[in-house]
Design an enzyme around this catalytic site. Structure first.
Site, PDB file in Angstrom:
ATOM      1  N   TYR A 162      -1.817  18.747  -3.465  1.00  0.00           N
ATOM      2  CA  TYR A 162      -2.515  17.987  -2.397  1.00  0.00           C
ATOM      3  C   TYR A 162      -2.895  18.933  -1.267  1.00  0.00           C
ATOM      4  O   TYR A 162      -4.038  18.973  -0.808  1.00  0.00           O
ATOM      5  CB  TYR A 162      -1.587  16.875  -1.919  1.00  0.00           C
ATOM      6  N   ASN A 191       1.446  12.875  10.299  1.00  0.00           N
ATOM      7  CA  ASN A 191       2.181  11.633  10.030  1.00  0.00           C
ATOM      8  C   ASN A 191       1.844  10.479  10.968  1.00  0.00           C
ATOM      9  O   ASN A 191       2.662  10.084  11.803  1.00  0.00           O
ATOM     10  CB  ASN A 191       3.689  11.895  10.018  1.00  0.00           C
ATOM     11  N   PHE A 214      11.727   2.201   3.618  1.00  0.00           N
ATOM     12  CA  PHE A 214      12.837   1.784   4.491  1.00  0.00           C
ATOM     13  C   PHE A 214      12.672   0.332   4.939  1.00  0.00           C
ATOM     14  O   PHE A 214      13.629  -0.432   4.997  1.00  0.00           O
ATOM     15  CB  PHE A 214      12.931   2.722   5.703  1.00  0.00           C
TER      16      PHE A 214
HETATM   17  P1  NAD Z   1      -4.954   5.614   2.474  1.00  0.00           P
HETATM   18  O1  NAD Z   1      -4.465   5.880   1.088  1.00  0.00           O
HETATM   19  O2  NAD Z   1      -4.422   4.434   3.186  1.00  0.00           O
HETATM   20  O3  NAD Z   1      -6.552   5.547   2.482  1.00  0.00           O
HETATM   21  C1  NAD Z   1      -7.368   6.174   1.538  1.00  0.00           C
HETATM   22  C2  NAD Z   1      -8.402   5.164   1.093  1.00  0.00           C
HETATM   23  O4  NAD Z   1      -9.277   5.787   0.147  1.00  0.00           O
HETATM   24  C3  NAD Z   1      -7.794   3.952   0.398  1.00  0.00           C
HETATM   25  O5  NAD Z   1      -8.150   2.757   1.043  1.00  0.00           O
HETATM   26  C4  NAD Z   1      -8.363   4.015  -1.009  1.00  0.00           C
HETATM   27  O6  NAD Z   1      -8.646   2.731  -1.586  1.00  0.00           O
HETATM   28  C5  NAD Z   1      -9.650   4.802  -0.784  1.00  0.00           C
HETATM   29  N1  NAD Z   1     -10.092   5.400  -2.043  1.00  0.00           N
HETATM   30  C6  NAD Z   1      -9.355   6.154  -2.896  1.00  0.00           C
HETATM   31  N2  NAD Z   1     -10.087   6.477  -3.966  1.00  0.00           N
HETATM   32  C7  NAD Z   1     -11.320   5.937  -3.780  1.00  0.00           C
HETATM   33  C8  NAD Z   1     -12.518   5.939  -4.549  1.00  0.00           C
HETATM   34  N3  NAD Z   1     -12.571   6.554  -5.723  1.00  0.00           N
HETATM   35  N4  NAD Z   1     -13.588   5.268  -4.079  1.00  0.00           N
HETATM   36  C9  NAD Z   1     -13.523   4.626  -2.878  1.00  0.00           C
HETATM   37  N5  NAD Z   1     -12.418   4.586  -2.106  1.00  0.00           N
HETATM   38  C10 NAD Z   1     -11.322   5.238  -2.550  1.00  0.00           C
HETATM   39  O7  NAD Z   1      -4.661   6.945   3.308  1.00  0.00           O
HETATM   40  P2  NAD Z   1      -4.627   7.151   4.889  1.00  0.00           P
HETATM   41  O8  NAD Z   1      -3.224   7.285   5.299  1.00  0.00           O
HETATM   42  O9  NAD Z   1      -5.485   6.148   5.562  1.00  0.00           O
HETATM   43  O10 NAD Z   1      -5.293   8.591   4.987  1.00  0.00           O
HETATM   44  C11 NAD Z   1      -6.683   8.763   5.225  1.00  0.00           C
HETATM   45  C12 NAD Z   1      -7.026  10.250   5.148  1.00  0.00           C
HETATM   46  O11 NAD Z   1      -6.270  10.983   6.106  1.00  0.00           O
HETATM   47  C13 NAD Z   1      -6.729  10.888   3.799  1.00  0.00           C
HETATM   48  O12 NAD Z   1      -7.720  11.848   3.540  1.00  0.00           O
HETATM   49  C14 NAD Z   1      -5.399  11.570   3.996  1.00  0.00           C
HETATM   50  O13 NAD Z   1      -5.235  12.667   3.126  1.00  0.00           O
HETATM   51  C15 NAD Z   1      -5.499  11.992   5.441  1.00  0.00           C
HETATM   52  N6  NAD Z   1      -4.190  12.085   6.101  1.00  0.00           N
HETATM   53  C16 NAD Z   1      -3.505  10.981   6.465  1.00  0.00           C
HETATM   54  C17 NAD Z   1      -2.301  11.118   7.116  1.00  0.00           C
HETATM   55  C18 NAD Z   1      -1.522   9.951   7.622  1.00  0.00           C
HETATM   56  O14 NAD Z   1      -0.680  10.155   8.472  1.00  0.00           O
HETATM   57  N7  NAD Z   1      -1.746   8.734   7.162  1.00  0.00           N
HETATM   58  C19 NAD Z   1      -1.789  12.377   7.377  1.00  0.00           C
HETATM   59  C20 NAD Z   1      -2.479  13.481   6.958  1.00  0.00           C
HETATM   60  C21 NAD Z   1      -3.691  13.328   6.327  1.00  0.00           C
HETATM   61  C1  UGA Z   2       2.684  12.624   3.968  1.00  0.00           C
HETATM   62  C2  UGA Z   2       1.549  12.579   2.957  1.00  0.00           C
HETATM   63  O1  UGA Z   2       1.439  13.757   2.232  1.00  0.00           O
HETATM   64  C3  UGA Z   2       0.241  12.365   3.563  1.00  0.00           C
HETATM   65  O2  UGA Z   2       0.050  11.014   3.900  1.00  0.00           O
HETATM   66  C4  UGA Z   2      -0.046  13.173   4.762  1.00  0.00           C
HETATM   67  O3  UGA Z   2      -0.823  14.245   4.410  1.00  0.00           O
HETATM   68  C5  UGA Z   2       1.149  13.628   5.550  1.00  0.00           C
HETATM   69  O4  UGA Z   2       2.398  13.289   5.119  1.00  0.00           O
HETATM   70  C6  UGA Z   2       1.104  13.078   6.944  1.00  0.00           C
HETATM   71  O5  UGA Z   2       1.287  11.863   7.084  1.00  0.00           O
HETATM   72  O6  UGA Z   2       0.944  13.850   7.861  1.00  0.00           O
HETATM   73  P1  UGA Z   2       5.249  13.069   3.851  1.00  0.00           P
HETATM   74  O7  UGA Z   2       5.465  13.147   5.317  1.00  0.00           O
HETATM   75  O8  UGA Z   2       6.104  13.946   3.020  1.00  0.00           O
HETATM   76  O9  UGA Z   2       3.742  13.372   3.446  1.00  0.00           O
HETATM   77  O10 UGA Z   2       5.359  11.551   3.393  1.00  0.00           O
HETATM   78  P2  UGA Z   2       6.495  10.495   3.155  1.00  0.00           P
HETATM   79  O11 UGA Z   2       6.345   9.999   1.766  1.00  0.00           O
HETATM   80  O12 UGA Z   2       6.409   9.488   4.218  1.00  0.00           O
HETATM   81  O13 UGA Z   2       7.863  11.295   3.221  1.00  0.00           O
HETATM   82  C7  UGA Z   2       8.462  11.730   4.430  1.00  0.00           C
HETATM   83  C8  UGA Z   2       9.850  12.253   4.134  1.00  0.00           C
HETATM   84  O14 UGA Z   2      10.695  11.165   3.780  1.00  0.00           O
HETATM   85  C9  UGA Z   2       9.956  13.256   2.964  1.00  0.00           C
HETATM   86  O15 UGA Z   2      10.895  14.229   3.312  1.00  0.00           O
HETATM   87  C10 UGA Z   2      10.482  12.406   1.814  1.00  0.00           C
HETATM   88  O16 UGA Z   2      11.216  13.151   0.882  1.00  0.00           O
HETATM   89  C11 UGA Z   2      11.377  11.436   2.561  1.00  0.00           C
HETATM   90  N1  UGA Z   2      11.635  10.126   1.906  1.00  0.00           N
HETATM   91  C12 UGA Z   2      10.622   9.385   1.401  1.00  0.00           C
HETATM   92  C13 UGA Z   2      12.932   9.629   1.898  1.00  0.00           C
HETATM   93  O17 UGA Z   2      13.895  10.292   2.351  1.00  0.00           O
HETATM   94  N2  UGA Z   2      13.172   8.392   1.374  1.00  0.00           N
HETATM   95  C14 UGA Z   2      12.181   7.627   0.859  1.00  0.00           C
HETATM   96  O18 UGA Z   2      12.488   6.478   0.419  1.00  0.00           O
HETATM   97  C15 UGA Z   2      10.865   8.133   0.872  1.00  0.00           C
END
Ligand code: NAD
Ligand code: UGA
Length: 363
Positions: A162, A191, A214
């Site tokens: 990823y 995050n 959680f």
């Molecule tokens: P998310 O999984 O909630 O959203 C991604 C969306 O993309 C989903 O709604 C999914 O249905 C859509 N999608 C996937 N495949 C598709 C396809 N083939 N056609 C059309 N739609 C499609 O993720 P998020 O948490 O909202 O993250 C959004 C972006 O930000 C991502 O690129 C992710 O890598 C990045 N990001 C998120 C976080 C975070 O904290 N949530 C952290 C770091 C990076």
């Molecule tokens: C996430 C995802 O990779 C992406 O959504 C994004 O790029 C990035 O972080 C972000 O949000 O900035 P991560 O933080 O590892 O990665 O995502 P989680 O699945 O929420 O895990 C956080 C931590 O909790 C990890 O250390 C994981 O091992 C731990 N974990 C997860 C537990 O201890 N228990 C669980 O039940 C699930």
């Protein structure tokens, strides 16, 4: 502005779309799913396309041509998926996203590309040969957009696919900027968390992010599982803070975000996953007493037991936000306790709305 939001039905996408509509932009929103965006669907400034961007009928060029700005959030973004289907993660997060970027290059459109803080990988302090006077000093875990090194695990730890796919996409955008003057902004969220982050396990199959595991355990009395003791740390950013910053990037005053990479995060919200489990349990007992009949046990499992072979993890990551502070005058406002309480309140109210009652604890 006419804005094309790809991935508008996801966690960040639905909150961002809501905000862009409030700002009176005309939004074309694209996603496979529409549940999270349902409350915006009646807005006359929104046009929603339920669409798989990999399908042959998807007219990418036309959609990009029609827009003033493209925001791409489409990705597989849950770590569980990186382990189960690394190839699909690469194909969607790199190959499909590259097509979007190249359409923006072709049509001279600005692109805001969501990348990730996972590109930074692990800290230098976590390396076996690290020889640091004070390895706990946050300076060793603070990542800056234009100067930090990237430290990832070996290929056999396919969790990093990823991170690599996102990193390669960033490098290609940078190259298009250099060679063709392409105008992009890369966002690295740290995050984000808040209402609608993910589904709960008792509602849907799949592998959400840690908050949902959680929350589900609290509602159903099953165990809260700490992967490898929950010692790894994250800096959680409240979704509304993240959206405020993203909106300033959309506005891009004086072009300050052109060809920039920007961290968005809350350095003051650092917490270990273990402490987060305890804090969520405390908040649940204090604020949702009627549901907290018996609090779940917190247990430790190995990464391999929980996710399968190939798991590895970022040990610690703190955003350096000097750049967004300076360029956009943005500051995160919400502290970790408030974030968790507000997000838990949302999930509890959804649980009650759906007629949920406390399932007897089995743990
Ligand atoms: P998310 O999984 O909630 O959203 C991604 C969306 O993309 C989903 O709604 C999914 O249905 C859509 N999608 C996937 N495949 C598709 C396809 N083939 N056609 C059309 N739609 C499609 O993720 P998020 O948490 O909202 O993250 C959004 C972006 O930000 C991502 O690129 C992710 O890598 C990045 N990001 C998120 C976080 C975070 O904290 N949530 C952290 C770091 C990076
Ligand atoms: C996430 C995802 O990779 C992406 O959504 C994004 O790029 C990035 O972080 C972000 O949000 O900035 P991560 O933080 O590892 O990665 O995502 P989680 O699945 O929420 O895990 C956080 C931590 O909790 C990890 O250390 C994981 O091992 C731990 N974990 C997860 C537990 O201890 N228990 C669980 O039940 C699930």
């Amino acid at each position: 502005m006419k804005i094309l939001v790809l991935g508008a039905g996801g966690f960040i996408g639905c909150h961002l779309t809501h905000r862009l509509l409030q700002e009176r932009h005309a939004v074309t929103a694209v996603d496979l799913d529409m549940d999270k965006i349902a409350d915006s669907l009646n807005d006359p400034n929104l046009s929603f396309l339920q669409q798989d961007i990999r399908s042959a009928e998807w007219d990418l060029d036309k959609r990009v041509q029609d827009a003033d700005l493209v925001i791409d959030l489409i990705a597989y973004a849950n770590p569980g998926l990186y382990l189960i289907m690394p190839l699909e993660v690469f194909r969607l997060n790199f190959t499909e996203n590259l097509k979007i970027a190249e359409a923006c290059v072709r049509h001279g459109k600005r692109l805001i590309q969501f990348s990730t803080c996972e590109v930074y990988g692990r800290t230098a302090a976590s390396l076996k040969n690290a020889n640091l006077a004070d390895p706990e000093d946050p300076i060793h875990a603070t990542f800056s957009e234009d100067t930090s090194e990237f430290i990832l695990g070996p290929v056999s730890k396919h969790r990093w696919i990823y991170s690599c796919a996102k990193q390669l996409l960033e490098r290609v955008l940078h190259a298009y900027g250099l060679e063709m003057g392409f105008n992009y902004t890369i966002v690295r969220p740290f995050n984000f968390i808040g209402p609608k982050i993910d589904f709960l396990l008792h509602e849907k199959q799949g592998i959400p992010r840690v908050f949902s595991f959680f929350m589900d355990a609290l509602l159903n009395g099953t165990q809260m599982k700490l992967v490898d003791g929950g010692t790894n740390r994250r800096c959680y950013t409240y979704i509304e803070d993240g959206i405020e910053c993203t909106n300033r990037i959309v506005e891009n005053p004086g072009g300050v975000c052109d060809r920039q990479i920007l961290n968005i995060g809350s350095p003051q919200n650092e917490i270990s996953i273990c402490r987060m489990a305890e804090l969520m349990r405390e908040i649940f007992a204090e604020k949702f007493r009627d549901l907290a009949v018996r609090l779940p046990d917190i247990v430790s499992v190995t990464g391999e037991e929980f996710y399968g072979k190939g798991y590895d993890d970022s040990n610690r990551r703190i955003p350096d936000i000097a750049k967004v502070r300076t360029l956009l005058n943005w500051e995160p406002r919400t502290g970790i306790r408030e974030i968790l309480e507000t997000t838990m309140r949302y999930y509890v109210s959804e649980y009650r709305r759906n007629g949920g009652s406390r399932v007897p604890a089995t743990a």
